[in-house]
Design an enzyme around this catalytic site. Structure first.
Site, short mmCIF file in Angstrom:
data_model
loop_
_atom_site.label_atom_id
_atom_site.label_comp_id
_atom_site.label_asym_id
_atom_site.label_seq_id
_atom_site.Cartn_x
_atom_site.Cartn_y
_atom_site.Cartn_z
N VAL A 12 -12.25 -0.94 5.89
CA VAL A 12 -11.73 -0.87 7.25
C VAL A 12 -10.29 -0.39 7.18
O VAL A 12 -9.60 -0.60 6.19
CB VAL A 12 -11.82 -2.23 7.97
N SER A 13 -9.85 0.27 8.24
CA SER A 13 -8.58 1.00 8.15
C SER A 13 -7.36 0.17 8.50
O SER A 13 -6.24 0.55 8.17
CB SER A 13 -8.62 2.22 9.07
N THR A 14 -7.51 -0.98 9.15
CA THR A 14 -6.35 -1.79 9.51
C THR A 14 -6.60 -3.25 9.21
O THR A 14 -7.74 -3.71 9.16
CB THR A 14 -6.01 -1.66 11.01
N GLN A 17 -8.48 -4.93 12.02
CA GLN A 17 -9.92 -4.75 11.96
C GLN A 17 -10.54 -5.67 10.92
O GLN A 17 -11.62 -6.22 11.13
CB GLN A 17 -10.26 -3.30 11.61
N GLU A 50 -7.02 -1.04 4.64
CA GLU A 50 -5.95 -0.10 4.34
C GLU A 50 -5.66 0.79 5.53
O GLU A 50 -6.48 0.98 6.42
CB GLU A 50 -6.32 0.76 3.14
#
Length: 219
Positions: A12-14, A17, A50
């Site tokens: 997941v990007s954040t 999230q 990340e």
């Protein structure tokens, strides 16, 4: 219909999230749907949280390591969002483990290698320029580091190397042991049986015994 051992990798990007489960739940469902039916077992799940600026993927490294230890197939929930990241693709290509991407089921080491070809060519070009610069420096008489002729091997360094390898192996396996202990298995024989069941070999490639588990825990 899937068969065998599998290790799942999610991304997941954040951090938001990751904490909320947004995107992560969907990826877990995609993996579960892929594994639905058959004789399979999931021996590990790893997640990277990340941003686009972060190229480090400790979760992927752990997933690959677990797949190597257990002989499992790496299941990647979403490869399409990572297909432009050459570092990720090259790590996946060179990992030495079998993998399947749920969203790109036809992807394999060959296609992943092609995806990363441009970045790899650039890396090789940089390496070639570096070698040429070193050769030119050597031709000018510059002193480069290297092995000194006549130097004798240091036995202490040899022993240190053996210890370092043993410590490294222990560091790789201990997280699995902690997982097994957390599930309620406490005895040395029980731990040995679970490690063997998961397909993990000892450092010498043998089967686990109570004594070998005791030595591992003592490191």
């Amino acid at each position: 219909m899937a068969d065998g051992r599998f290790v799942a990798y999610y991304r997941v990007s954040t951090e938001r999230q990751g904490k909320s489960g947004l995107g992560l739940d969907a990826q877990k469902k995609a993996v579960a749907d892929y594994l639905n039916g058959g004789d399979w077992s999931l021996v590990g799940e790893f997640t990277d949280i990340e941003s686009g600026k972060n190229n480090e993927r400790p979760g992927l490294a752990q997933a690959i390591e677990r797949a190597k230890l257990t002989g499992a197939t790496l299941v990647i929930a979403k490869l399409d969002r990572l297909s432009r990241n050459a570092g990720f693709l090259m790590n996946l290509r060179d990992a030495g483990v079998e993998f399947v991407a749920v969203d790109l089921p036809n992807a394999n080491r060959l296609t992943v290698g092609i995806m990363a070809l441009v970045a790899e060519q650039e890396r090789e070009a940089i390496s070639a320029r570096t070698k040429a610069a070193l050769a030119a420096a050597k031709a000018r008489g510059a002193k480069l580091g290297g092995f000194r002729a006549g130097a004798r091997p240091d036995p202490a360094k040899g022993l240190a190397g053996i210890k370092s390898k043993a410590d490294d192996f222990a560091a790789r396996v201990l997280p699995v042991v902690r997982e097994i202990q957390a599930s309620g298995v406490a005895s040395l024989n029980g731990l040995a049986g679970e490690l063997t069941k998961r397909g993990i070999k000892t450092a010498r490639g043998g089967s686990w015994t109570a004594a070998s588990v005791k030595n591992l825990l003592a490191r």
